[in-house]
Design a protein around this motif. Structure first.
Motif, PDB file in Angstrom:
ATOM      1  N   PHE A  64      12.601 -21.675 -34.673  1.00 39.17           N
ATOM      2  CA  PHE A  64      11.368 -21.846 -35.443  1.00 39.17           C
ATOM      3  C   PHE A  64      11.685 -22.321 -36.851  1.00 39.17           C
ATOM      4  CE2 PHE A  64      10.267 -19.004 -32.054  1.00 39.17           C
ATOM      5  CZ  PHE A  64       9.034 -19.490 -31.643  1.00 39.17           C
ATOM      6  N   VAL A  65      10.838 -23.227 -37.334  1.00 38.69           N
ATOM      7  CA  VAL A  65      10.939 -23.759 -38.692  1.00 38.69           C
ATOM      8  C   VAL A  65       9.857 -23.057 -39.496  1.00 38.69           C
ATOM      9  CG1 VAL A  65      10.869 -25.841 -40.105  1.00 38.69           C
ATOM     10  CG2 VAL A  65      11.698 -25.967 -37.733  1.00 38.69           C
ATOM     11  N   LEU A  78      15.184 -21.579 -40.969  1.00 37.92           N
ATOM     12  CA  LEU A  78      15.308 -21.753 -39.524  1.00 37.92           C
ATOM     13  C   LEU A  78      15.654 -20.403 -38.920  1.00 37.92           C
ATOM     14  CD1 LEU A  78      17.294 -25.100 -39.277  1.00 37.92           C
ATOM     15  CD2 LEU A  78      14.841 -24.731 -39.371  1.00 37.92           C
ATOM     16  N   CYS A  79      14.900 -20.025 -37.888  1.00 39.93           N
ATOM     17  CA  CYS A  79      15.042 -18.692 -37.315  1.00 39.93           C
ATOM     18  C   CYS A  79      14.830 -18.747 -35.804  1.00 39.93           C
ATOM     19  CB  CYS A  79      14.003 -17.781 -37.979  1.00 39.93           C
ATOM     20  SG  CYS A  79      14.292 -16.042 -37.730  1.00 39.93           S
ATOM     21  N   PHE A  80      15.444 -17.815 -35.097  1.00 37.90           N
ATOM     22  CA  PHE A  80      15.283 -17.752 -33.643  1.00 37.90           C
ATOM     23  C   PHE A  80      14.022 -16.986 -33.235  1.00 37.90           C
ATOM     24  CE2 PHE A  80      19.941 -18.461 -33.844  1.00 37.90           C
ATOM     25  CZ  PHE A  80      19.964 -19.664 -33.153  1.00 37.90           C
ATOM     26  N   VAL A  81      13.334 -16.377 -34.181  1.00 34.98           N
ATOM     27  CA  VAL A  81      12.058 -15.709 -33.926  1.00 34.98           C
ATOM     28  C   VAL A  81      11.020 -16.273 -34.891  1.00 34.98           C
ATOM     29  CG1 VAL A  81      13.066 -13.573 -33.025  1.00 34.98           C
ATOM     30  CG2 VAL A  81      12.646 -13.795 -35.471  1.00 34.98           C
ATOM     31  N   GLN A  90      18.550 -12.774 -36.943  1.00 34.11           N
ATOM     32  CA  GLN A  90      17.901 -13.807 -36.127  1.00 34.11           C
ATOM     33  C   GLN A  90      17.889 -15.172 -36.804  1.00 34.11           C
ATOM     34  OE1 GLN A  90      16.812 -13.475 -32.989  1.00 34.11           O
ATOM     35  NE2 GLN A  90      17.614 -11.394 -33.025  1.00 34.11           N
ATOM     36  N   ALA A  91      18.515 -15.309 -37.948  1.00 33.68           N
ATOM     37  CA  ALA A  91      18.506 -16.571 -38.689  1.00 33.68           C
ATOM     38  C   ALA A  91      19.494 -17.560 -38.068  1.00 33.68           C
ATOM     39  CB  ALA A  91      18.868 -16.331 -40.147  1.00 33.68           C
TER      40      ALA A  91
END
Length: 158
Positions: A64-65, A78-81, A90-91
């Protein structure tokens, strides 16, 4: 008496001094850096979006942006959640700093995203599936605006 044609040294020095003063006064008006800041930041946003997309494809998971306009104004994480706070665990890692990926814009540049937490899936497609854009504007001169577009279905960034 025979006179030679030409300029004296004093005349040449005065003309060069006047030209120097004119250049010093006129250059800031022509060499305004605002357009370069705006265009440069639009390019950085485009690169950040591409990095997010390629990371999502490589990791085969959503990235996710996240556009932050409150805690850290004018920044993109930028993150995975899709959590706006983006926990450090989660970054997405920035390969340059080995820390969380955070892109900060120039002082006078503002962004207006159509989706504050746009994402990319493992195929590189935009999540949610729909067109999105980032409008990059310089606060000093609102006429300097660039738009970075993300196409629906393909996730193509232009």
């Amino acid at each position: 008496m025979h006179y030679k044609k030409g300029f004296t040294l004093v005349e040449l020095v005065i003309v060069i001094a006047l030209m120097g003063i004119m250049v010093a006064v006129a250059t800031p008006r022509f060499a305004n850096g605002d357009i370069f800041e705006t265009r440069g930041d639009a390019g950085l946003i485009s690169s950040t979006l591409r990095y997010a997309q390629k990371t999502a494809i490589a990791q085969r998971r959503q990235v996710f942006v996240i556009t932050d306009t409150v805690a850290q104004p004018n920044s993109i994480k930028l993150c995975f959640v899709s959590d706006p706070n983006c926990p450090v665990a989660q970054a997405v890692i920035d390969p340059e700093t080995d820390g969380p990926y955070v892109m900060t814009l120039s002082r006078n540049v503002r962004i207006n995203p159509s989706n504050n937490s746009l994402g990319f899936d493992g195929l590189g497609q935009a999540v949610p599936n729909g067109a999105a854009n980032y409008v990059v504007t310089n606060q000093k001169n609102n006429a300097q605006t660039f738009t970075v577009n993300i196409e629906a279905d393909t996730g193509y960034i232009r």
